[in-house]
Design an enzyme around this catalytic site. Structure first.
Site, short mmCIF file in Angstrom:
data_model
loop_
_atom_site.label_atom_id
_atom_site.label_comp_id
_atom_site.label_asym_id
_atom_site.label_seq_id
_atom_site.Cartn_x
_atom_site.Cartn_y
_atom_site.Cartn_z
N CYS A 156 0.57 0.23 10.26
CA CYS A 156 0.08 -0.81 9.35
C CYS A 156 1.17 -1.72 8.78
O CYS A 156 2.18 -1.26 8.25
CB CYS A 156 -0.70 -0.17 8.21
SG CYS A 156 -1.58 -1.42 7.23
N ARG A 168 -17.80 -2.43 18.27
CA ARG A 168 -17.09 -3.69 17.96
C ARG A 168 -15.74 -3.77 18.66
O ARG A 168 -14.89 -2.89 18.47
CB ARG A 168 -16.90 -3.81 16.44
CG ARG A 168 -18.23 -3.74 15.68
CD ARG A 168 -18.04 -3.98 14.20
NE ARG A 168 -19.28 -3.72 13.46
CZ ARG A 168 -20.25 -4.61 13.26
NH1 ARG A 168 -20.13 -5.83 13.74
NH2 ARG A 168 -21.33 -4.26 12.58
N CYS A 180 0.47 4.94 6.89
CA CYS A 180 -0.15 4.74 8.20
C CYS A 180 0.86 4.05 9.14
O CYS A 180 1.29 2.91 8.85
CB CYS A 180 -1.41 3.90 8.07
SG CYS A 180 -2.51 4.50 6.77
N CYS A 232 -16.45 -9.27 6.29
CA CYS A 232 -15.77 -8.01 6.01
C CYS A 232 -14.53 -8.26 5.16
O CYS A 232 -13.74 -9.15 5.47
CB CYS A 232 -15.34 -7.34 7.32
SG CYS A 232 -16.66 -7.24 8.52
N CYS A 250 0.83 -1.21 0.00
CA CYS A 250 0.00 0.00 0.00
C CYS A 250 0.86 1.26 0.00
O CYS A 250 1.84 1.35 0.74
CB CYS A 250 -0.92 -0.02 1.22
SG CYS A 250 -2.02 1.39 1.29
N CYS A 303 -19.38 -6.13 4.31
CA CYS A 303 -18.70 -4.87 4.59
C CYS A 303 -17.38 -4.89 3.83
O CYS A 303 -16.73 -5.93 3.75
CB CYS A 303 -18.45 -4.76 6.08
SG CYS A 303 -17.58 -3.25 6.55
N CYS A 316 -19.38 2.44 8.83
CA CYS A 316 -18.64 1.77 9.90
C CYS A 316 -17.36 2.56 10.09
O CYS A 316 -16.51 2.61 9.20
CB CYS A 316 -18.31 0.33 9.49
SG CYS A 316 -17.18 -0.51 10.63
N1 SAM Z 1 -6.59 0.53 3.14
C1 SAM Z 1 -7.87 0.74 3.69
C2 SAM Z 1 -7.90 1.85 4.70
O1 SAM Z 1 -6.92 2.07 5.39
O2 SAM Z 1 -8.93 2.50 4.79
C3 SAM Z 1 -8.46 -0.51 4.29
C4 SAM Z 1 -7.62 -1.53 5.04
S1 SAM Z 1 -6.98 -0.99 6.61
C5 SAM Z 1 -5.83 -2.25 7.03
C6 SAM Z 1 -8.37 -1.14 7.71
C7 SAM Z 1 -8.20 -0.63 9.12
O3 SAM Z 1 -7.49 -1.57 9.91
C8 SAM Z 1 -7.44 0.66 9.33
O4 SAM Z 1 -8.23 1.76 9.10
C9 SAM Z 1 -7.05 0.58 10.78
O5 SAM Z 1 -8.00 1.24 11.57
C10 SAM Z 1 -7.03 -0.92 11.08
N2 SAM Z 1 -5.67 -1.39 11.37
C11 SAM Z 1 -4.67 -1.53 10.47
N3 SAM Z 1 -3.54 -1.97 11.06
C12 SAM Z 1 -3.81 -2.11 12.37
C13 SAM Z 1 -3.04 -2.51 13.50
N4 SAM Z 1 -1.76 -2.84 13.39
N5 SAM Z 1 -3.64 -2.54 14.71
C14 SAM Z 1 -4.96 -2.20 14.82
N6 SAM Z 1 -5.73 -1.80 13.79
C15 SAM Z 1 -5.17 -1.74 12.58
FE1 SF4 Z 2 -2.77 1.18 3.40
FE2 SF4 Z 2 -2.64 0.02 5.78
FE3 SF4 Z 2 -3.04 2.63 5.62
FE4 SF4 Z 2 -5.01 0.94 4.85
S1 SF4 Z 2 -4.18 1.20 6.91
S2 SF4 Z 2 -4.28 2.79 3.79
S3 SF4 Z 2 -3.73 -0.73 4.03
S4 SF4 Z 2 -1.17 1.53 4.94
#
Ligand code: SAM
Ligand code: SF4
Ligand code: DTB
Length: 314
Positions: free
Chosen positions: A55, A256, A52, A92, A48, A124, A184
């Site tokens: 992530c 949740r 973030c 989901c 990606c 979802c 959500c």
């Molecule tokens: N890329 C899309 C986005 O960010 O909107 C969807 C996938 S993203 C992995 C979905 C959500 O997972 C993120 O918005 C975040 O809130 C949660 N998430 C991701 N990594 C995480 C982590 N290490 N611990 C807890 N929540 C996490």
């Molecule tokens: Fe990409 Fe992870 Fe951020 Fe979603 S949370 S936008 S998968 S880097």
């Protein structure tokens, strides 16, 4: 308009008062003991472009997660059916995209949504930022909800993500709501934010034109290689207070208990349910990170005297 002061008053009450108030709201608005089981599947993993800081799937960090292409509709169908057989009522699907590109991949996702809905489950998806037209197409496929987390307060957000803004996020939420898809939207706690940051996020959500019907509370799962790899776990009672406050702020929503349950004791999770949480992800994997195994969850539900799907052996 909800205010921070209002939510602080709720959150900082003596715990017995807070729990009682949350339980009253819960009972008046939801079916007691109805804890939804949701299944989660990463339909497109890793690579990606976003940064973030939490992530495992950001291409900017060297994490243990390997990049994988979009799953086929057929594979998703099989996984959704398995989840249904194991007692999931919501399926989901997450994709590691900044935003979906129109074309064959988005068309496949639309097909996946149709397949999940045809099994009678809620569907979802979380695909990153959406255009108004993409939201409309997802609605046409009968998508139940779109997950798009604000994660934290507006003021703390730039400490965690720099490649998009809070307002970008809000724009997608508007497109989703306008298309008639259920919103959500929730939080990650444990990223170094203050308790006020968490409450400010709830204020932000409560003041949306269309407040979320689903509020995931994720505890950060620290991922090796990310800037937040060393973040300490969230204080248990702070988590319980936040869930109770979310229940009071969103009486009709599903609150949740999402990521991070594998580091929580059975007792802490039960406190979260007593505080008003009424959904979990089940199965050994979330998108890329671990989750309690089904037998442990079945034992926990049994200990609470709540029903367990017949497929569970424990
Ligand atoms: N890329 C899309 C986005 O960010 O909107 C969807 C996938 S993203 C992995 C979905 C959500 O997972 C993120 O918005 C975040 O809130 C949660 N998430 C991701 N990594 C995480 C982590 N290490 N611990 C807890 N929540 C996490
Ligand atoms: Fe990409 Fe992870 Fe951020 Fe979603 S949370 S936008 S998968 S880097
Ligand atoms: C949400 O709020 N939590 C889920 C779901 N929405 C998509 C994702 C949790 C991800 C946990 C980290 C991982 O598995 O990589």
């Amino acid at each position: 308009m909800k205010t921070l002061a209002e939510f602080q008053d709720v959150y900082h009450q003596a715990l017995p008062e807070l729990m009682f108030q949350a339980a009253e709201v819960h009972r008046a608005n939801r079916i007691p003991g109805d804890v939804q089981r949701c299944a989660l599947l990463s339909i497109k993993t890793g690579g990606c472009p976003e940064d973030c800081g939490y992530c495992s799937q950001s291409a900017r960090y060297k994490t243990p997660v390997e990049r994988e292409p979009l799953l086929s509709v057929e594979e998703v169908k099989v996984r959704a059916r398995e989840a249904l057989d194991r007692g999931a009522t919501r399926f989901c699907m997450g994709a590691a995209w900044r935003s979906p590109k129109d074309g064959p991949e988005f068309d496949s996702v639309i097909e996946m949504v149709r397949e999940v809905r045809s099994l009678g489950m809620e569907a979802c998806v979380t695909l990153g930022m959406l255009s108004a037209d993409q939201a409309r197409r997802l609605k046409e496929a009968d998508l139940t909800a779109y997950n798009h987390n604000l994660d934290t307060s507006r003021r703390y957000y730039p400490e965690i993500i720099t490649t998009r803004t809070y307002d970008d996020r809000l724009e997608t939420l508007r497109h989703v709501a306008k298309a008639g898809i259920s919103v959500c939207c929730g939080a990650i706690v444990g990223m170094g934010e203050t308790e006020d940051d968490r409450l400010m996020l709830l204020v932000e959500l409560a003041n949306l034109d269309t407040p979320p019907e689903s509020v995931p509370i994720n505890c950060l799962m620290p991922v090796q290689g990310t800037p937040l790899q060393m973040a300490p776990p969230v204080d248990s009672i702070e988590l319980v207070r936040l869930i109770a406050t979310a229940r009071i702020a969103f009486p009709n929503a599903r609150v949740r208990l999402s990521a991070g349950r594998d580091r929580m004791s059975r007792e802490l999770q039960i406190l979260c349910f007593l505080a008003g949480a009424d959904s979990v992800f089940f199965g050994e994997k979330l998108l890329t990170a671990g989750n309690p195994d089904e037998d442990a969850d079945a034992a926990m539900f049994r200990s609470m005297g709540l029903p367990v799907p017949t497929s569970c052996s424990a």
